[in-house]
Scaffold this active site. Structure first.
Site, PDB file in Angstrom:
ATOM      1  N   THR A 130       0.819  -1.207   0.000  1.00 23.77           N
ATOM      2  CA  THR A 130       0.000   0.000   0.000  1.00 23.77           C
ATOM      3  C   THR A 130       0.858   1.265   0.000  1.00 23.77           C
ATOM      4  OG1 THR A 130      -1.487   1.284   1.413  1.00 23.77           O
ATOM      5  CG2 THR A 130      -0.132  -0.314   2.529  1.00 23.77           C
ATOM      6  N   ASP A 131       0.293   2.354  -0.497  1.00 23.10           N
ATOM      7  CA  ASP A 131       0.995   3.644  -0.417  1.00 23.10           C
ATOM      8  C   ASP A 131       1.011   4.189   1.019  1.00 23.10           C
ATOM      9  OD1 ASP A 131      -1.717   4.313  -0.201  1.00 23.10           O
ATOM     10  OD2 ASP A 131      -1.676   5.854  -1.756  1.00 23.10           O
ATOM     11  N   GLU A 132       0.201   3.570   1.909  1.00 16.03           N
ATOM     12  CA  GLU A 132       0.116   4.084   3.283  1.00 16.03           C
ATOM     13  C   GLU A 132       1.422   3.896   4.052  1.00 16.03           C
ATOM     14  OE1 GLU A 132      -3.522   3.343   5.381  1.00 16.03           O
ATOM     15  OE2 GLU A 132      -4.628   3.001   3.533  1.00 16.03           O
ATOM     16  N   TYR A 156      -2.119  -0.738  10.774  1.00 20.04           N
ATOM     17  CA  TYR A 156      -2.220  -1.380   9.447  1.00 20.04           C
ATOM     18  C   TYR A 156      -0.993  -1.070   8.598  1.00 20.04           C
ATOM     19  CZ  TYR A 156      -3.433  -1.789   4.496  1.00 20.04           C
ATOM     20  OH  TYR A 156      -3.396  -2.069   3.147  1.00 20.04           O
ATOM     21  N   LYS A 160       2.075  -3.478   7.184  1.00 19.51           N
ATOM     22  CA  LYS A 160       2.390  -3.633   5.755  1.00 19.51           C
ATOM     23  C   LYS A 160       3.846  -3.225   5.500  1.00 19.51           C
ATOM     24  CE  LYS A 160       0.034  -4.736   2.821  1.00 19.51           C
ATOM     25  NZ  LYS A 160      -0.321  -6.087   2.292  1.00 19.51           N
TER      26      LYS A 160
HETATM   27  P1  NAD Z   1      -9.546  -7.714   1.669  1.00 18.09           P
HETATM   28  O1  NAD Z   1      -9.594  -7.439   3.136  1.00 18.09           O
HETATM   29  O2  NAD Z   1     -10.742  -7.445   0.833  1.00 18.09           O
HETATM   30  O3  NAD Z   1      -9.146  -9.240   1.420  1.00 18.09           O
HETATM   31  C1  NAD Z   1      -8.153  -9.885   2.145  1.00 18.09           C
HETATM   32  C2  NAD Z   1      -8.262 -11.375   1.871  1.00 18.09           C
HETATM   33  O4  NAD Z   1      -7.208 -12.031   2.598  1.00 18.09           O
HETATM   34  C3  NAD Z   1      -9.584 -11.987   2.352  1.00 18.09           C
HETATM   35  O5  NAD Z   1     -10.091 -12.854   1.363  1.00 18.09           O
HETATM   36  C4  NAD Z   1      -9.188 -12.755   3.603  1.00 18.09           C
HETATM   37  O6  NAD Z   1     -10.023 -13.887   3.848  1.00 18.09           O
HETATM   38  C5  NAD Z   1      -7.765 -13.143   3.273  1.00 18.09           C
HETATM   39  N1  NAD Z   1      -6.958 -13.387   4.475  1.00 18.09           N
HETATM   40  C6  NAD Z   1      -6.865 -12.601   5.572  1.00 18.09           C
HETATM   41  N2  NAD Z   1      -6.036 -13.164   6.466  1.00 18.09           N
HETATM   42  C7  NAD Z   1      -5.594 -14.316   5.920  1.00 18.09           C
HETATM   43  C8  NAD Z   1      -4.693 -15.326   6.343  1.00 18.09           C
HETATM   44  N3  NAD Z   1      -4.089 -15.264   7.550  1.00 18.09           N
HETATM   45  N4  NAD Z   1      -4.452 -16.372   5.520  1.00 18.09           N
HETATM   46  C9  NAD Z   1      -5.058 -16.439   4.298  1.00 18.09           C
HETATM   47  N5  NAD Z   1      -5.930 -15.511   3.855  1.00 18.09           N
HETATM   48  C10 NAD Z   1      -6.182 -14.470   4.648  1.00 18.09           C
HETATM   49  O7  NAD Z   1      -8.285  -6.898   1.150  1.00 18.09           O
HETATM   50  P2  NAD Z   1      -8.073  -6.144  -0.251  1.00 18.09           P
HETATM   51  O8  NAD Z   1      -8.670  -4.802  -0.163  1.00 18.09           O
HETATM   52  O9  NAD Z   1      -8.445  -7.052  -1.353  1.00 18.09           O
HETATM   53  O10 NAD Z   1      -6.492  -5.957  -0.212  1.00 18.09           O
HETATM   54  C11 NAD Z   1      -5.619  -6.926  -0.819  1.00 18.09           C
HETATM   55  C12 NAD Z   1      -4.192  -6.488  -0.612  1.00 18.09           C
HETATM   56  O11 NAD Z   1      -4.004  -5.192  -1.195  1.00 18.09           O
HETATM   57  C13 NAD Z   1      -3.808  -6.332   0.859  1.00 18.09           C
HETATM   58  O12 NAD Z   1      -2.509  -6.816   1.026  1.00 18.09           O
HETATM   59  C14 NAD Z   1      -3.861  -4.844   1.116  1.00 18.09           C
HETATM   60  O13 NAD Z   1      -2.956  -4.460   2.116  1.00 18.09           O
HETATM   61  C15 NAD Z   1      -3.464  -4.296  -0.245  1.00 18.09           C
HETATM   62  N6  NAD Z   1      -4.002  -2.953  -0.540  1.00 18.09           N
HETATM   63  C16 NAD Z   1      -5.353  -2.734  -0.573  1.00 18.09           C
HETATM   64  C17 NAD Z   1      -5.837  -1.463  -0.889  1.00 18.09           C
HETATM   65  C18 NAD Z   1      -7.314  -1.185  -1.001  1.00 18.09           C
HETATM   66  O14 NAD Z   1      -7.672  -0.053  -1.322  1.00 18.09           O
HETATM   67  N7  NAD Z   1      -8.196  -2.138  -0.786  1.00 18.09           N
HETATM   68  C19 NAD Z   1      -4.943  -0.424  -1.147  1.00 18.09           C
HETATM   69  C20 NAD Z   1      -3.583  -0.679  -1.067  1.00 18.09           C
HETATM   70  C21 NAD Z   1      -3.112  -1.964  -0.790  1.00 18.09           C
END
Ligand code: NAD
Length: 353
Positions: A130-132, A156, A160
């Site tokens: 993430t950019d965070e 969070y 990350k």
């Molecule tokens: P999400 O919360 O929608 O999905 C996370 C998934 O990971 C879920 O399906 C969950 O069941 C699974 N999970 C959680 N813990 C687990 C574990 N211990 N073992 C196996 N599976 C597990 O998240 P997202 O929004 O799809 O984000 C995906 C990735 O992108 C993350 O790494 C997040 O940090 C990164 N990200 C997201 C955003 C955003 O805007 N959503 C922005 C920047 C980065």
């Protein structure tokens, strides 16, 4: 032909990535490893042929090692995480466990199968971040680049950041073939309705308040999830090993502008389609009133970062990345998806109530 293990592939971005990869590389095999936490949903993978879901925890190193070894996995695309900042403020432990220890578990398994046992067979470990991790910006600060120092502010983003450093260390120390992407705020289909855009969209349809943190002037760069998936595809295919790439949507907007756009588009959809008032009778727009009346200012999030912005020069110039949607177009597509998939989000809302 590649054999992919997609962690967190039943979550929002992971599932969109699996749909995307199935479409662009139909011959590849895909295993999704997902613990199906509250954010994971089997329904996100419905209709996909040849995608196997293994329900399990990335912290289970033996499980991951066996999957990589026995199934001949050569590419890990790592999305699994605890991802909601608000939850990290009230319950940080799960974030450290999954994001830091879980990522390390995957790295250990990848090292043991691909390096210690596999004598350097071709492989890739792509880590989605993430950019965070870069912290917060003042209004006039330059956007985050890949060389911006890390300064995470929430549990969070700190977790990350820890995972990013471990990925970097496994490349530098052991020569594991890694890439990392740091992206901005995603939105689009299959996003769990606790995040701003699906939450506010569904609240608007159901006549519930739209709770705006602080003064609503926190700025984010909004990235449609399909553009993000295309960015990851470019990195997987042509990214340089050991590098990190920032992925943004080129749509830097204060929250209040995003929320006003949601209200405007919801009003327009009700005006254009008389059936909307029958489907969603509690919406102000069903009575010909403005959705904006639901906007309510609430106490700001603790430690709320003011501004994030992405400098995507590197991925543009090296890999030819360019987001294809601006926010109004991306949100219109997203709203259309939520309207067409009420049976997907209705159980999630009921479960949360
Ligand atoms: P999400 O919360 O929608 O999905 C996370 C998934 O990971 C879920 O399906 C969950 O069941 C699974 N999970 C959680 N813990 C687990 C574990 N211990 N073992 C196996 N599976 C597990 O998240 P997202 O929004 O799809 O984000 C995906 C990735 O992108 C993350 O790494 C997040 O940090 C990164 N990200 C997201 C955003 C955003 O805007 N959503 C922005 C920047 C980065």
């Amino acid at each position: 032909m590649a054999n992919l293990l997609v962690t967190g592939g039943a979550g929002f971005i992971g599932a969109n990535f699996v749909h995307h990869w199935r479409a662009v590389e139909p011959a590849d095999s895909i295993i999704v490893l997902d613990a199906l936490t509250y954010a994971g949903n089997k329904a996100n993978l419905a209709g996909l042929d040849g995608v196997e879901l293994v329900v399990g925890d990335i912290c289970d190193t033996d499980l991951v090692t066996n999957l990589l070894d026995e199934r001949g996995v050569d590419t890990v695309v790592h999305f699994a995480a605890e991802s909601h900042v608000d939850r990290s403020i009230t319950g940080p432990d799960a974030f450290v466990t999954t994001n830091v220890i879980g990522t390390h578990s995957l790295l250990k398994a990848a090292k043991s199968v691909w390096l210690d046992k596999g004598m350097g067979r071709p492989h890739r470990f792509h880590h989605v971040s993430t950019d965070e991790v870069y912290g917060t910006l003042e209004p006039e600060d330059p956007a985050f680049s890949e060389t911006t120092p890390y300064a995470p502010n929430s549990p969070y983003s700190a977790s990350k950041a820890g995972s990013d450093h471990l990925v970097r260390a496994y490349h530098h120390t052991y020569k594991l073939e890694t890439t990392t992407s740091n992206c901005s705020n995603n939105y689009g289909p299959y996003q769990f309705p606790e995040k701003l855009i699906p939450l506010f969209t569904i609240n608007a349809l159901n006549g519930r308040n739209l709770p705006i943190y602080g003064d609503g002037m926190n700025v984010r760069d909004w990235l449609h999830v399909e553009d993000h998936c295309k960015g990851i595809e470019l990195i997987l295919k042509n990214g340089r090993i050991g590098e990190t790439y920032n992925v943004g949507g080129g749509q830097e907007l204060p929250n209040i502008q995003v929320i006003e756009e949601i209200c405007r588009v919801v009003d327009a959809v009700f005006e254009a389609d008389p059936d909307m008032a029958l489907r969603f009778p509690d919406a102000p727009a069903a009575r010909g009133q403005s959705t904006a009346q639901l906007m309510t200012y609430v106490e700001d999030r603790k430690g709320h970062d003011r501004r994030y912005a992405i400098d995507e020069t590197k991925i543009r110039s090296e890999l030819g990345y360019a987001p294809s949607r601006d926010f109004p177009e991306g949100f219109a597509q997203t709203l259309a998806w939520y309207l067409a998939n009420e049976e997907w989000w209705m159980p999630l809302i009921k479960r949360a109530a």
